[in-house]
Design a protein around this motif. Structure first.
Motif, PDB file in Angstrom:
ATOM      1  N   CYS A  14      73.249  17.569  35.396  1.00  0.00           N
ATOM      2  CA  CYS A  14      71.788  17.774  36.091  1.00  0.00           C
ATOM      3  C   CYS A  14      70.896  16.871  35.504  1.00  0.00           C
ATOM      4  CB  CYS A  14      71.426  19.089  35.875  1.00  0.00           C
ATOM      5  SG  CYS A  14      72.610  20.540  36.825  1.00  0.00           S
ATOM      6  N   ILE A  15      70.864  16.764  34.134  1.00  0.00           N
ATOM      7  CA  ILE A  15      69.864  16.177  33.461  1.00  0.00           C
ATOM      8  C   ILE A  15      69.991  14.393  33.719  1.00  0.00           C
ATOM      9  CG2 ILE A  15      69.249  14.962  31.089  1.00  0.00           C
ATOM     10  CD1 ILE A  15      68.273  17.792  31.581  1.00  0.00           C
ATOM     11  N   THR A  16      71.164  13.788  34.067  1.00  0.00           N
ATOM     12  CA  THR A  16      71.500  12.554  34.537  1.00  0.00           C
ATOM     13  C   THR A  16      70.841  12.401  35.795  1.00  0.00           C
ATOM     14  OG1 THR A  16      73.282  12.443  33.043  1.00  0.00           O
ATOM     15  CG2 THR A  16      72.989  10.700  34.756  1.00  0.00           C
ATOM     16  N   LEU A  17      71.120  13.348  36.862  1.00  0.00           N
ATOM     17  CA  LEU A  17      70.491  13.156  38.091  1.00  0.00           C
ATOM     18  C   LEU A  17      69.239  13.124  38.187  1.00  0.00           C
ATOM     19  CD1 LEU A  17      73.157  15.501  39.952  1.00  0.00           C
ATOM     20  CD2 LEU A  17      72.966  13.002  40.202  1.00  0.00           C
ATOM     21  N   ILE A  18      68.445  14.141  37.539  1.00  0.00           N
ATOM     22  CA  ILE A  18      67.050  14.038  37.460  1.00  0.00           C
ATOM     23  C   ILE A  18      66.293  12.880  36.694  1.00  0.00           C
ATOM     24  CG2 ILE A  18      65.191  15.436  36.423  1.00  0.00           C
ATOM     25  CD1 ILE A  18      66.712  17.840  36.629  1.00  0.00           C
ATOM     26  N   GLY A  19      66.928  12.465  35.767  1.00  0.00           N
ATOM     27  CA  GLY A  19      66.696  11.155  34.843  1.00  0.00           C
ATOM     28  C   GLY A  19      66.447   9.967  35.829  1.00  0.00           C
ATOM     29  N   GLY A  20      67.810   9.650  36.941  1.00  0.00           N
ATOM     30  CA  GLY A  20      67.812   8.612  37.685  1.00  0.00           C
ATOM     31  C   GLY A  20      66.708   8.681  38.628  1.00  0.00           C
ATOM     32  N   TYR A  21      66.313   9.748  39.188  1.00  0.00           N
ATOM     33  CA  TYR A  21      65.132   9.820  40.119  1.00  0.00           C
ATOM     34  C   TYR A  21      63.895   9.582  39.513  1.00  0.00           C
ATOM     35  CZ  TYR A  21      68.910  12.068  42.954  1.00  0.00           C
ATOM     36  OH  TYR A  21      70.135  12.068  43.429  1.00  0.00           O
ATOM     37  N   LEU A  22      63.762  10.120  38.307  1.00  0.00           N
ATOM     38  CA  LEU A  22      62.484   9.769  37.504  1.00  0.00           C
ATOM     39  C   LEU A  22      62.269   8.446  37.006  1.00  0.00           C
ATOM     40  CD1 LEU A  22      62.127  13.306  35.461  1.00  0.00           C
ATOM     41  CD2 LEU A  22      60.826  12.745  37.683  1.00  0.00           C
ATOM     42  N   LEU A  23      63.534   7.848  36.524  1.00  0.00           N
ATOM     43  CA  LEU A  23      63.205   6.631  35.584  1.00  0.00           C
ATOM     44  C   LEU A  23      63.246   5.482  36.680  1.00  0.00           C
ATOM     45  CD1 LEU A  23      65.354   7.512  32.439  1.00  0.00           C
ATOM     46  CD2 LEU A  23      62.746   7.147  32.890  1.00  0.00           C
ATOM     47  N   PHE A  24      64.143   5.334  37.476  1.00  0.00           N
ATOM     48  CA  PHE A  24      64.381   4.431  38.552  1.00  0.00           C
ATOM     49  C   PHE A  24      64.016   4.712  40.042  1.00  0.00           C
ATOM     50  CE2 PHE A  24      67.569   4.270  35.212  1.00  0.00           C
ATOM     51  CZ  PHE A  24      67.294   2.884  34.626  1.00  0.00           C
ATOM     52  N   HIS A  25      63.261   5.808  40.105  1.00  0.00           N
ATOM     53  CA  HIS A  25      62.749   6.072  41.384  1.00  0.00           C
ATOM     54  C   HIS A  25      63.613   6.057  42.513  1.00  0.00           C
ATOM     55  CE1 HIS A  25      58.917   5.722  39.278  1.00  0.00           C
ATOM     56  NE2 HIS A  25      59.243   4.478  38.808  1.00  0.00           N
ATOM     57  N   ASP A  26      64.867   6.576  42.196  1.00  0.00           N
ATOM     58  CA  ASP A  26      65.802   6.757  43.335  1.00  0.00           C
ATOM     59  C   ASP A  26      65.247   7.720  44.427  1.00  0.00           C
ATOM     60  OD1 ASP A  26      67.399   4.935  41.911  1.00  0.00           O
ATOM     61  OD2 ASP A  26      68.593   6.664  41.059  1.00  0.00           O
ATOM     62  N   PRO A  27      65.184   7.518  45.680  1.00  0.00           N
ATOM     63  CA  PRO A  27      64.947   8.368  46.615  1.00  0.00           C
ATOM     64  C   PRO A  27      65.636   9.598  46.759  1.00  0.00           C
ATOM     65  CG  PRO A  27      65.734   6.538  47.799  1.00  0.00           C
ATOM     66  CD  PRO A  27      65.788   6.007  46.351  1.00  0.00           C
ATOM     67  N   LEU A  28      65.281  10.734  47.106  1.00  0.00           N
ATOM     68  CA  LEU A  28      66.029  11.997  47.152  1.00  0.00           C
ATOM     69  C   LEU A  28      65.570  12.666  48.490  1.00  0.00           C
ATOM     70  CD1 LEU A  28      68.235  13.803  46.231  1.00  0.00           C
ATOM     71  CD2 LEU A  28      66.231  15.011  45.031  1.00  0.00           C
ATOM     72  N   SER A  29      66.624  12.464  49.413  1.00  0.00           N
ATOM     73  CA  SER A  29      66.176  13.555  50.764  1.00  0.00           C
ATOM     74  C   SER A  29      66.498  14.865  50.614  1.00  0.00           C
ATOM     75  CB  SER A  29      66.791  12.753  51.933  1.00  0.00           C
ATOM     76  OG  SER A  29      68.152  12.932  51.882  1.00  0.00           O
ATOM     77  N   LEU A  30      66.144  15.830  51.703  1.00  0.00           N
ATOM     78  CA  LEU A  30      66.553  17.071  51.558  1.00  0.00           C
ATOM     79  C   LEU A  30      68.139  17.203  51.856  1.00  0.00           C
ATOM     80  CD1 LEU A  30      65.782  20.127  51.396  1.00  0.00           C
ATOM     81  CD2 LEU A  30      65.353  19.989  54.040  1.00  0.00           C
ATOM     82  N   ASN A  31      68.677  16.525  52.414  1.00  0.00           N
ATOM     83  CA  ASN A  31      70.185  16.608  52.908  1.00  0.00           C
ATOM     84  C   ASN A  31      70.797  16.047  51.509  1.00  0.00           C
ATOM     85  OD1 ASN A  31      70.146  17.393  55.383  1.00  0.00           O
ATOM     86  ND2 ASN A  31      69.290  15.412  56.179  1.00  0.00           N
ATOM     87  N   GLN A  32      70.388  15.229  50.578  1.00  0.00           N
ATOM     88  CA  GLN A  32      71.008  14.617  49.455  1.00  0.00           C
ATOM     89  C   GLN A  32      70.874  15.889  48.363  1.00  0.00           C
ATOM     90  OE1 GLN A  32      68.880  10.653  49.269  1.00  0.00           O
ATOM     91  NE2 GLN A  32      70.800  10.285  48.090  1.00  0.00           N
ATOM     92  N   ALA A  33      69.761  16.487  48.373  1.00  0.00           N
ATOM     93  CA  ALA A  33      69.577  17.567  47.440  1.00  0.00           C
ATOM     94  C   ALA A  33      70.549  18.734  47.672  1.00  0.00           C
ATOM     95  CB  ALA A  33      68.007  18.103  47.549  1.00  0.00           C
ATOM     96  N   LEU A  34      70.616  18.906  48.926  1.00  0.00           N
ATOM     97  CA  LEU A  34      71.818  19.968  49.551  1.00  0.00           C
ATOM     98  C   LEU A  34      73.237  19.606  48.829  1.00  0.00           C
ATOM     99  CD1 LEU A  34      70.457  21.047  53.277  1.00  0.00           C
ATOM    100  CD2 LEU A  34      70.294  22.238  50.981  1.00  0.00           C
ATOM    101  N   GLY A  35      73.502  18.175  49.135  1.00  0.00           N
ATOM    102  CA  GLY A  35      74.696  17.808  48.629  1.00  0.00           C
ATOM    103  C   GLY A  35      75.063  17.805  47.262  1.00  0.00           C
ATOM    104  N   ILE A  36      73.989  17.595  46.461  1.00  0.00           N
ATOM    105  CA  ILE A  36      74.145  17.549  45.006  1.00  0.00           C
ATOM    106  C   ILE A  36      74.147  19.184  44.696  1.00  0.00           C
ATOM    107  CG2 ILE A  36      72.661  17.650  42.666  1.00  0.00           C
ATOM    108  CD1 ILE A  36      71.103  15.222  44.113  1.00  0.00           C
ATOM    109  N   LEU A  37      73.502  20.076  45.324  1.00  0.00           N
ATOM    110  CA  LEU A  37      73.825  21.453  44.800  1.00  0.00           C
ATOM    111  C   LEU A  37      75.053  22.001  45.291  1.00  0.00           C
ATOM    112  CD1 LEU A  37      70.001  23.030  46.007  1.00  0.00           C
ATOM    113  CD2 LEU A  37      71.032  22.735  43.581  1.00  0.00           C
ATOM    114  N   CYS A  38      75.422  21.563  46.418  1.00  0.00           N
ATOM    115  CA  CYS A  38      76.906  21.868  46.896  1.00  0.00           C
ATOM    116  C   CYS A  38      78.029  21.393  45.961  1.00  0.00           C
ATOM    117  CB  CYS A  38      77.210  20.975  48.517  1.00  0.00           C
ATOM    118  SG  CYS A  38      78.724  21.975  49.314  1.00  0.00           S
ATOM    119  N   THR A  39      77.783  20.134  45.493  1.00  0.00           N
ATOM    120  CA  THR A  39      78.847  19.589  44.617  1.00  0.00           C
ATOM    121  C   THR A  39      78.918  20.523  43.324  1.00  0.00           C
ATOM    122  OG1 THR A  39      78.965  17.488  45.655  1.00  0.00           O
ATOM    123  CG2 THR A  39      79.522  17.515  43.346  1.00  0.00           C
ATOM    124  N   LEU A  40      77.451  20.740  42.820  1.00  0.00           N
ATOM    125  CA  LEU A  40      77.432  21.257  41.550  1.00  0.00           C
ATOM    126  C   LEU A  40      78.151  22.894  41.610  1.00  0.00           C
ATOM    127  CD1 LEU A  40      76.216  21.312  38.734  1.00  0.00           C
ATOM    128  CD2 LEU A  40      74.125  22.034  39.561  1.00  0.00           C
TER     129      LEU A  40
END
Length: 313
Positions: free
Chosen positions: A262-288
């Motif tokens: 979880c920390i690595t995912l959050i860090g990627g979006y904050l440090l490298f400004h990786d875009p995150l759509s709602l569907n991607q967020a659902l995919g992350i939650l589903c995988t987790l």
């Protein structure tokens, strides 16, 4: 009083080990990404640096009596060393060509592929519960990849190859440790220099040695320091994993792994400004959710197996 002091000291060592693993595991992803984005350092050469530093670190650990090496026939670990090269190189290429979110989720596919390999080639059986947890893991990865605005075919190919070779490597490591009666550090002590030798022979054919982008090119001092530091961090990841498993439990290590995920995912979006759509967020939650379920059922089965053994006369 002495027991209390000993217990407090042991807890402090465990906490320190967990913190080292947390920081090194997260840092290695961000440092490598930083090296690719800001310095354009060649991938295979970076992997070679990691292997060399890891072997030097293990050599120092051996001299400090942290572990005792065991003599192994080189011919029996050649294939393992080659897969080690592929697993690290393709994983780094995936990180280089994908967003951190896609890179991290693709790694989650290692579990389904390992189960597929063990079921197909090693005739190992898994319960229905374990197999069902693979559905949300796979669905989540597909969702994230499909809606990733930075999706690219080359990154997907590297991610897929990384998952396949990593899965083979992990299966073979388990088999070799059992076959040769060695622990992970004893095996890595032989793997690292052998893998370094393989990469040293291959690098000149795929990456320049001199000039811009070459290992002996005009790199700035910050670039050289960052690359060497990434090698030290890579070694810290390997050493701390071994230490945590040896001093805590499978539950601690797995739960801690989910926190790092979880920390690595959050860090990627904050440090490298990786875009995150709602569907991607659902995919992350589903995988987790799938990963957590897999861990829960796997550990429950292990405890059940231990209980049955304990009850036998």
């Amino acid at each position: 009083m002495a027991d209390q002091l000993f217990g407090f000291s042991a807890n402090r060592r465990i906490i320190a080990g967990l913190l080292v693993n947390l920081l090194s595991s997260i840092c290695i992803v961000f440092i490598n990404k930083w090296i690719y984005v800001h310095y354009g350092f060649p991938n295979m050469t970076l992997t070679l640096v990691h292997f060399v530093v890891t072997w030097l670190g293990l050599y120092i650990c051996n001299k400090m009596d942290i572990f005792c090496p065991k003599s192994l026939p080189v011919s029996r670990i050649v294939l393992l060393a080659l897969s080690f090269c592929g697993f690290v190189a393709f994983t780094n290429l995936s990180l280089q060509n994908n967003s951190i979110g896609t890179y991290q989720l693709a790694k989650a596919m290692t579990t389904p592929v390992i189960i597929l390999i063990q079921t197909t080639y090693y005739k190992k059986t898994f319960s229905t519960k374990i197999k069902l947890t693979l559905v949300p893991i796979t669905l989540g990865v597909i969702l994230n990849s499909y809606f990733d605005v930075r999706f690219n075919l080359l990154g997907t190919v590297f991610a897929a190859l990384g998952v396949l070779v990593t899965s083979l490597y992990q299966v073979w490591v388990g088999a070799k440790q059992h076959e040769l009666q060695v622990n992970s550090m004893q095996l890595l002590y032989y793997q690292a220099p052998l893998s370094s030798g393989f990469l040293l022979c291959v690098v000149p054919f795929f990456e320049p040695l001199t000039g811009d982008g070459g290992i002996f090119g005009p790199w700035s001092l910050p670039a050289v320091v960052t690359v060497l530091f990434s090698g030290v961090v890579a070694f810290s990841v390997n050493l701390s994993i071994y230490w945590i498993i040896g001093n805590t439990s499978a539950v601690t290590y797995n739960m801690f792994g989910h926190f790092k995920f979880c920390i690595t995912l959050i860090g990627g979006y904050l440090l490298f400004h990786d875009p995150l759509s709602l569907n991607q967020a659902l995919g992350i939650l589903c995988t987790l959710a799938g990963i957590l379920s897999y861990t829960h059922f796997k550990l429950a089965e292990q405890e059940e197996g231990k209980s049955r053994l304990a009850q036998r006369p």
